[in-house]
Design a protein around this motif. Structure first.
Motif, PDB file in Angstrom:
ATOM      1  N   TYR A  87     -39.350  66.607 -67.465  1.00 47.73           N
ATOM      2  CA  TYR A  87     -37.937  66.564 -67.043  1.00 47.73           C
ATOM      3  C   TYR A  87     -37.068  65.882 -68.098  1.00 47.73           C
ATOM      4  O   TYR A  87     -35.952  66.333 -68.388  1.00 47.73           O
ATOM      5  N   GLU A  90     -36.295  67.990 -71.084  1.00 42.58           N
ATOM      6  CA  GLU A  90     -35.323  69.042 -70.769  1.00 42.58           C
ATOM      7  C   GLU A  90     -33.930  68.492 -70.511  1.00 42.58           C
ATOM      8  O   GLU A  90     -33.005  69.266 -70.250  1.00 42.58           O
ATOM      9  N   LYS A  92     -33.056  66.588 -67.943  1.00 43.87           N
ATOM     10  CA  LYS A  92     -32.809  66.444 -66.501  1.00 43.87           C
ATOM     11  C   LYS A  92     -33.230  65.044 -66.046  1.00 43.87           C
ATOM     12  O   LYS A  92     -34.245  64.849 -65.372  1.00 43.87           O
ATOM     13  N   ILE A  95     -32.765  64.365 -61.943  1.00 49.97           N
ATOM     14  CA  ILE A  95     -33.805  65.040 -61.153  1.00 49.97           C
ATOM     15  C   ILE A  95     -35.184  64.461 -61.474  1.00 49.97           C
ATOM     16  O   ILE A  95     -36.031  64.283 -60.589  1.00 49.97           O
ATOM     17  N   GLY A  96     -35.408  64.164 -62.765  1.00 51.12           N
ATOM     18  CA  GLY A  96     -36.705  63.629 -63.166  1.00 51.12           C
ATOM     19  C   GLY A  96     -37.030  62.313 -62.484  1.00 51.12           C
ATOM     20  O   GLY A  96     -38.132  62.150 -61.927  1.00 51.12           O
ATOM     21  N   GLU A 180     -25.607  63.418 -60.926  1.00 49.12           N
ATOM     22  CA  GLU A 180     -26.615  62.651 -61.659  1.00 49.12           C
ATOM     23  C   GLU A 180     -26.401  61.155 -61.501  1.00 49.12           C
ATOM     24  O   GLU A 180     -27.368  60.394 -61.493  1.00 49.12           O
ATOM     25  N   GLN A 183     -28.099  60.067 -58.334  1.00 41.94           N
ATOM     26  CA  GLN A 183     -29.548  60.088 -58.509  1.00 41.94           C
ATOM     27  C   GLN A 183     -30.032  58.914 -59.346  1.00 41.94           C
ATOM     28  O   GLN A 183     -31.039  58.266 -59.017  1.00 41.94           O
TER      29      GLN A 183
END
Length: 433
Positions: A87, A90, A92, A95-96, A180, A183
């Motif tokens: 993740y 990439e 992210k 999300i990771g 994000e 998160q």
């Protein structure tokens, strides 16, 4: 007026734009460092798994329970971090870490097992020669860059602290309106809790080692230093100012969260206790009042006065910094101890008041129940008395009625027959005799 607004608006736009660009640069720099360090960390975990865990599992050099005790949940941590690295590479990050945080319990359990793992590892190094040879061979590989197994095992706990700082920097340079940001904020809180737990465990273990060291320094077993809730704070040499006619005494002072221990050194030529200390006195800090007699200025040395319930102690040092350190540590320890005990007393009093309130309610209920029972009992007694009196009256009336009827029915002829019958009975009795 319109001209002034037209002039100021580009400046404001430039300021906002510059701030946004600074955030983006900081975010990119933090993200790049996070990905690079995560790649190196994942490589190290994979090396431990490949060259230690997997080979030990195949060769059987260590038993299964011993291997699990040494490496704990390291295999699971390795798999979780490989997913996180995908993740991160990439881009992210939100999300990771959202997928990573539910597995943080693996780090917490690994940290809790760390103390036992080190103990088992040291025991195997002492007893298992085959494992010692295997360990040295694997540590000599160039991939480990001279690091020993003892240095590799704490890597997951060290990584958690770095996650905390990386996530804080990323969150600070992320727009609050983005998904994000939410998160990353959740990840910061989750990682902070785990890192705090690991830090508390490490601090508790370090305190235990310090207290164990002091316990081994003391001669004999009379003085018990190891106690639950006790923390080691400071140690050092101080001079005890004597009373009149006595000599100056140099003592090694050990300060804990609840006691002050004074000890003198044993003789250096003693066959058993050389290098140890003999405990002379233990002073409880709960009944202590500390004052700095002199040493407020930059003069050489200072004097600290400790007043207890039945004794007064004067401690002296020629080093002004040493006196200040001891005074600060003593004051902090006494203040924290008294505040903690005050809180405990308040809780106890609140609990006692609540218990008193409950007892009062219970006693009132008991009294009311008893009074109701008395009333019921009195009513029963009155009812029984009335029934008894009625029955007595009825029986008396019946007896009087029977006696009257008997008197009325008795006539002279019947009386004569009764007398005659009795006379016959008496005569027959005489005949038999």
């Amino acid at each position: 007026m319109e001209l002034s607004t037209k002039i100021k608006s580009p400046v404001r736009c430039n300021t906002v734009e510059n701030q946004r660009l600074r955030w983006e640069r900081k975010w990119s720099r933090t993200a790049k460092e996070l990905v690079e360090t995560e790649q190196r960390y994942s490589e190290q975990l994979e090396l431990i798994k490949s060259y230690f865990i997997d080979i030990l599992k195949a060769k059987g050099t260590l038993k299964e329970d011993t291997r699990k005790a040494v490496f704990g949940s390291l295999e699971s941590i390795c798999l979780v971090n490989q997913t996180l690295l995908v993740y991160l590479e990439e881009g992210k990050f939100g999300i990771g870490f959202e997928e990573f945080c539910p597995h943080l319990h693996l780090y917490a359990s690994y940290a809790e097992n760390m103390e036992y793992a080190v103990k088992v590892l040291q025991e195997q190094i002492r007893k298992n020669k085959a494992f010692v040879r295997f360990k040295k061979l694997q540590e000599s590989r160039p991939e480990f860059m001279g690091m020993k197994l003892e240095d590799l095992l704490p890597l997951p706990m060290q990584r958690i602290y770095k996650y905390k700082h990386f996530l804080e920097d990323l969150t600070a340079n992320t727009s609050p309106d983005s998904t994000e940001f939410k998160q990353l904020t959740k990840a910061v809180n989750a990682v902070y809790e785990v890192s705090q737990h690991i830090q508390d465990r490490a601090r508790s273990h370090e305190n235990y080692l310090q207290m164990l060291r002091v316990q081994k320094l003391l001669k004999g077993r009379k003085t018990k230093v190891l106690a639950s809730g006790r923390w080691f704070l400071k140690e050092g040499w101080l001079t005890v100012v004597p009373h009149k006619g006595e000599e100056v005494k140099h003592r090694m002072c050990f300060l804990f969260s609840d006691i002050l221990l004074l000890a003198k050194p044993c003789h250096s030529l003693h066959p058993l206790h050389a290098g140890k200390f003999d405990c002379q006195s233990v002073y409880p800090l709960i009944e202590c009042r500390v004052e700095k007699v002199f040493g407020h200025t930059r003069s050489q040395g200072g004097l600290i006065s400790l007043t207890f319930e039945r004794e007064k102690l004067l401690l002296m040092s020629n080093d002004q910094g040493n006196v200040n350190d001891w005074y600060r540590c003593l004051s902090a320890a006494i203040g924290q101890l008294k505040s903690r005990i005050t809180v405990v007393h308040k809780k106890h009093n609140q609990g006692g008041r609540a218990q008193q309130y409950k007892d009062a309610i219970t006693s009132l209920e008991t009294i009311s129940d008893a009074s109701q029972n008395r009333k019921k009992q009195n009513l029963r007694q009155k009812r029984d008395k009335s029934e008894n009196s009625n029955s007595q009256c009825s029986s008396f009336e019946n007896e009087s009625h029977v006696s009257k009827r008997r008197k009325l029915t008795e006539n002279p002829s019947e009386r004569f027959l009764e007398r005659q019958n009795t006379h016959e009975v008496e005569s027959s009795a005489c005949t038999i005799l």
